[in-house]
Scaffold this active site. Structure first.
Site, PDB file in Angstrom:
ATOM      1  N   HIS A  51      48.167  17.436  11.235  1.00  0.00           N
ATOM      2  CA  HIS A  51      48.268  18.624  10.398  1.00  0.00           C
ATOM      3  C   HIS A  51      48.857  19.758  11.235  1.00  0.00           C
ATOM      4  O   HIS A  51      48.687  19.799  12.459  1.00  0.00           O
ATOM      5  CB  HIS A  51      46.900  19.034   9.881  1.00  0.00           C
ATOM      6  CG  HIS A  51      46.313  18.082   8.892  1.00  0.00           C
ATOM      7  ND1 HIS A  51      45.244  18.426   8.093  1.00  0.00           N
ATOM      8  CD2 HIS A  51      46.635  16.811   8.559  1.00  0.00           C
ATOM      9  CE1 HIS A  51      44.939  17.408   7.308  1.00  0.00           C
ATOM     10  NE2 HIS A  51      45.767  16.400   7.588  1.00  0.00           N
ATOM     11  N   GLU A  53      47.931  22.769  11.675  1.00  0.00           N
ATOM     12  CA  GLU A  53      46.937  23.490  12.461  1.00  0.00           C
ATOM     13  C   GLU A  53      46.599  22.762  13.750  1.00  0.00           C
ATOM     14  O   GLU A  53      46.534  23.352  14.830  1.00  0.00           O
ATOM     15  CB  GLU A  53      45.634  23.689  11.659  1.00  0.00           C
ATOM     16  CG  GLU A  53      45.795  24.452  10.371  1.00  0.00           C
ATOM     17  CD  GLU A  53      45.981  23.531   9.162  1.00  0.00           C
ATOM     18  OE1 GLU A  53      46.818  22.605   9.215  1.00  0.00           O
ATOM     19  OE2 GLU A  53      45.287  23.751   8.154  1.00  0.00           O
ATOM     20  N   CYS A  81      41.695  22.274   5.974  1.00  0.00           N
ATOM     21  CA  CYS A  81      40.753  21.240   5.546  1.00  0.00           C
ATOM     22  C   CYS A  81      39.561  21.240   6.507  1.00  0.00           C
ATOM     23  O   CYS A  81      39.554  21.949   7.517  1.00  0.00           O
ATOM     24  CB  CYS A  81      41.439  19.874   5.530  1.00  0.00           C
ATOM     25  SG  CYS A  81      41.851  19.236   7.169  1.00  0.00           S
TER      26      CYS A  81
END
Length: 157
Positions: A51, A53, A81
């Site tokens: 991801h 992030e 998430c």
């Protein structure tokens, strides 16, 4: 915070151009300079943890020479998430700023609300909804284009 968010959106748009879900993130040092920026690379790396992030946190930690990014800000185009929220906590991010809320997959203001759990050791300051409409629009256009092409929401390699 609009300039850093604009940079996060540039990373998200680049991810979309590569066939990735358009999410972008960047880590700002305590003095405001950009330490790292990334877009999703889940499909390209065949890695469910790639991801935006996570990739930005990894790059910033490598640049800082420390797994803790104390005093840093993470700017992201979509509510993180639960996996990313846990990584944000472990990295000791001071402030999280995100654009679009994610009622289905979010782990900050939705879902498990990771930072409010008693098992969370560090919770950053959270600012959600910064340029939210822009984030929502980018995601809707991306998934609409996939549907129009007759593809399931699984992305091209």
């Amino acid at each position: 915070m609009s300039e850093p968010m604009d940079q996060a959106f540039a990373a998200a748009e680049a991810a979309a151009a590569r066939g990735e879900v358009p999410v972008g993130a960047l880590v700002l040092a305590p003095d405001g300079r950009v330490l790292a920026a990334a877009g999703n690379e889940v499909e390209a790396r065949h890695d469910p943890t790639a991801h935006a992030e996570i990739l930005a946190l990894r790059a910033a930690a490598a640049m800082m020479g420390s797994p803790r990014l104390e005093g840093c800000t993470l700017v992201v185009t979509l509510e993180p998430c639960a996996m990313c929220a846990a990584a944000i906590s472990l990295a000791r991010i001071k402030r999280l700023v995100f654009a679009a809320y994610d009622p289905k997959g979010g782990g900050v203001d939705h879902g498990g609300r990771f930072f409010t759990q008693p098992t969370c050791h560090h919770a950053p300051e959270v600012v959600g909804g910064v340029q939210a409409a822009r984030g929502e629009s980018l995601l809707k256009r991306f998934f609409s284009a996939l549907r129009d092409e007759g593809q399931a929401p699984r992305l091209r390699p």
